[in-house]
Scaffold this motif. Structure first.
Motif, short mmCIF file in Angstrom:
data_model
loop_
_atom_site.label_atom_id
_atom_site.label_comp_id
_atom_site.label_asym_id
_atom_site.label_seq_id
_atom_site.Cartn_x
_atom_site.Cartn_y
_atom_site.Cartn_z
N TYR A 1 3.72 11.98 3.30
CA TYR A 1 4.25 12.40 4.60
C TYR A 1 3.12 12.64 5.59
CZ TYR A 1 6.59 14.88 8.31
OH TYR A 1 7.05 15.26 9.56
N TYR B 1 11.56 4.17 12.57
CA TYR B 1 10.83 5.25 11.93
C TYR B 1 9.39 4.87 11.59
CZ TYR B 1 15.19 7.75 11.79
OH TYR B 1 16.34 8.39 12.16
N SER B 2 9.05 3.62 11.74
CA SER B 2 7.66 3.22 11.50
C SER B 2 6.77 3.60 12.68
CB SER B 2 7.56 1.71 11.24
OG SER B 2 7.86 0.98 12.42
N THR C 1 10.40 5.20 6.46
CA THR C 1 9.20 4.82 7.23
C THR C 1 9.30 3.41 7.79
OG1 THR C 1 8.07 4.05 5.24
CG2 THR C 1 7.73 6.36 5.87
N THR C 2 10.49 2.86 7.83
CA THR C 2 10.66 1.49 8.32
C THR C 2 11.47 1.49 9.61
OG1 THR C 2 12.65 1.21 6.97
CG2 THR C 2 10.55 0.50 5.99
N ARG D 1 8.68 9.45 14.35
CA ARG D 1 9.21 10.24 13.23
C ARG D 1 10.64 10.72 13.48
NH1 ARG D 1 4.21 12.16 13.68
NH2 ARG D 1 4.79 14.09 14.72
N LYS E 1 0.42 8.21 11.55
CA LYS E 1 0.69 6.87 12.09
C LYS E 1 1.85 6.84 13.08
CE LYS E 1 -0.83 4.77 7.79
NZ LYS E 1 -0.42 4.02 6.62
N THR E 2 2.52 7.97 13.27
CA THR E 2 3.73 7.97 14.11
C THR E 2 3.63 9.02 15.21
OG1 THR E 2 4.80 9.48 12.55
CG2 THR E 2 5.25 7.13 12.30
N GLU F 1 0.24 11.15 5.73
CA GLU F 1 -0.25 9.84 6.17
C GLU F 1 0.74 9.21 7.16
OE1 GLU F 1 -3.11 8.05 5.73
OE2 GLU F 1 -3.82 9.97 4.95
N TYR F 2 2.01 9.33 6.86
CA TYR F 2 3.05 8.80 7.75
C TYR F 2 2.97 9.50 9.11
CZ TYR F 2 7.78 8.44 9.68
OH TYR F 2 8.85 8.26 10.50
N LYS F 3 2.77 10.80 9.08
CA LYS F 3 2.69 11.60 10.30
C LYS F 3 1.52 11.15 11.19
CE LYS F 3 2.76 16.42 11.71
NZ LYS F 3 2.75 17.81 11.26
#
Length: 127
Positions: free
Chosen positions: A118, A61-62, A57-58, A65, A124-125, A120-122
């Motif tokens: 994942y 990839y931040s 996630t960095t 995705r 934001k991206t 939450e990551y999704k």
């Protein structure tokens, strides 16, 4: 391989640098660099098959995705533009659906492995 492509471009004696060649190279070169950077940032999480070893996630990839797919498509678009062969854009009729299918499959694997993290990551991206 990238070095060979670069040497090929530079070794085109008598090549007329038209607007489409300049635009194509201006798209392909930075896109290829970002593609390589994305691959480096993915590190050991890289796999040819959809599997979930690490949630990266960095870096690139931040924000994106699937930067390898995004910058790979831009690299191809730049090369096609540089070649002044617009009919080659028909490749995208095959490539884009395959990439969308693969990203969905990878997303399912990642969600199964990392759950809420994942999701939450999704949120934001992009792609």
């Amino acid at each position: 391989m990238a070095g060979l492509a670069f040497v090929y471009v530079l070794d085109q004696r008598g090549l007329v640098w038209t607007a489409s060649r300049i635009i194509g190279l201006s798209i392909a070169a930075p896109s290829f660099v970002l593609l390589c950077l994305a691959r480096i940032q993915l590190g050991k999480a890289f796999s040819l098959e959809a599997k979930a070893s690490t949630l990266v996630t960095t870096g690139l990839y931040s924000r994106i995705r699937n930067p390898i797919y995004v910058f790979g498509a831009f690299t191809i678009a730049g090369v096609v533009t540089w070649m002044s062969r617009p009919w080659l854009f028909l490749m995208f009729a095959v490539i884009i659906p395959l990439q969308v299918y693969r990203t969905r499959k990878e997303g399912q694997v990642m969600e199964a492995a990392f759950g809420e993290a994942y999701r939450e990551y999704k949120k934001k991206t992009w792609f």
